[in-house]
Design a protein around this motif. Sequence first.
Motif, PDB file in Angstrom:
ATOM      1  N   GLN A  36       0.804  -1.221   0.000  1.00 49.61           N
ATOM      2  CA  GLN A  36       0.000   0.000   0.000  1.00 49.61           C
ATOM      3  C   GLN A  36       0.836   1.268   0.000  1.00 49.61           C
ATOM      4  OE1 GLN A  36      -2.591  -1.137   3.495  1.00 49.61           O
ATOM      5  NE2 GLN A  36      -4.164  -0.399   2.082  1.00 49.61           N
ATOM      6  N   TYR A  37       2.039   1.211   0.599  1.00 47.13           N
ATOM      7  CA  TYR A  37       2.879   2.391   0.750  1.00 47.13           C
ATOM      8  C   TYR A  37       4.316   2.038   0.400  1.00 47.13           C
ATOM      9  CZ  TYR A  37      -1.102   3.707   3.689  1.00 47.13           C
ATOM     10  OH  TYR A  37      -2.361   3.961   4.170  1.00 47.13           O
ATOM     11  N   ALA A  61      -5.015   5.229  -4.116  1.00 49.30           N
ATOM     12  CA  ALA A  61      -6.247   4.440  -4.168  1.00 49.30           C
ATOM     13  C   ALA A  61      -7.485   5.325  -4.253  1.00 49.30           C
ATOM     14  CB  ALA A  61      -6.328   3.535  -2.945  1.00 49.30           C
ATOM     15  N   LYS A  85       2.038   6.954  -1.411  1.00 51.50           N
ATOM     16  CA  LYS A  85       0.842   6.214  -0.973  1.00 51.50           C
ATOM     17  C   LYS A  85       0.280   5.399  -2.130  1.00 51.50           C
ATOM     18  CE  LYS A  85      -0.438   9.479   2.671  1.00 51.50           C
ATOM     19  NZ  LYS A  85      -1.476  10.411   3.158  1.00 51.50           N
ATOM     20  N   SER A  86       1.072   4.474  -2.605  1.00 54.95           N
ATOM     21  CA  SER A  86       0.696   3.622  -3.733  1.00 54.95           C
ATOM     22  C   SER A  86       1.700   2.486  -3.803  1.00 54.95           C
ATOM     23  CB  SER A  86       0.700   4.429  -5.036  1.00 54.95           C
ATOM     24  OG  SER A  86       0.454   3.590  -6.153  1.00 54.95           O
ATOM     25  N   ASN A  87       1.411   1.476  -4.625  1.00 57.01           N
ATOM     26  CA  ASN A  87       2.365   0.390  -4.852  1.00 57.01           C
ATOM     27  C   ASN A  87       3.144   0.590  -6.146  1.00 57.01           C
ATOM     28  OD1 ASN A  87       0.209  -0.156  -6.653  1.00 57.01           O
ATOM     29  ND2 ASN A  87       0.807  -2.320  -6.732  1.00 57.01           N
ATOM     30  N   SER A 113       2.547   1.565   7.089  1.00 59.79           N
ATOM     31  CA  SER A 113       1.712   2.693   7.529  1.00 59.79           C
ATOM     32  C   SER A 113       2.041   3.170   8.933  1.00 59.79           C
ATOM     33  CB  SER A 113       0.216   2.383   7.434  1.00 59.79           C
ATOM     34  OG  SER A 113      -0.228   1.623   8.539  1.00 59.79           O
TER      35      SER A 113
END
Length: 280
Positions: A36-37, A61, A85-87, A113
């Motif tokens: 996610q991060y 997202a 804040k993404s893959n 996170s």
Amino acid sequence: TTHIEGQSGSLTIQSPHPYTNNMEVSQHYEWNSSVQYLLVEFDPQSQTEGVDFLEFHWVEASGFRGWERYSGTTEFKNFDAFVIKSNAFDLTFDSDFSVTYWGYKFTVRPWDSIWPPATLASTKAVEPATYKAETTHIEGQSGSLTIQSPHPYTNNMEVSQHYEWNSSVQYLLVEFDPQSQTEGVDFLEFHWVEANGFRGWERYSGTTEFKNFDAFVIKSNAFDLTFDSDFSVTYWGYKFTVRPWDSIWPPATLASTKAVEPATYKAETTHIEGQSGSLT
């Protein structure tokens, strides 16, 4: 695309040391969907000429588009750690034709996170990267939009926007007002993703005979726009109109008097069959 398998996978990315003049780097990196991060940490040696920008672009997202830009030498450089804040993210780096420096080197790794990460190597205070972009959605295939800066624009501007037409639009024609001009290092940039996965990118700046505000075509129904000005001189700025077009080239109503072509891919794949294949 570079795909990193496994949540614990880390990757070190770097330029040549020193980097060279007239470099054009455009790459996409992607971790698996469970990530996610991503934490980005720079080598303390990282430095570039002030106008040789290293940029990160990503989509979160929520649909927000993140963007970070890095450059500079000695006390003026800004290579601080930050969080994506993404893959996945897109990376670009461009150098001009003048001086070069050591370049960039950074490590990217997933994180969970917890802020700040317990193992954060950087001694500088860092925060998750700030949103810089919002979405403007244009309904209807015939919709056109005029986008412009203040005239003149101001110092230390940071513009980052996303524009999107409906899904029936395949191409967008961009035509500039002939008054458009900026300082050579105050760049207006367009980024987009085409249906086949290619990532398009165009950069505009300059004054009088050195400016390059020519019409071009985006092979997509959406694009990201960025504009940054430094702390020195300013000019009239930019103004352009974007409208859908139907793949007939050139458009019959093209306002620009300059010869234009669909924007060129900056990254393509060359596949050579057979170990003995040669290519000039």
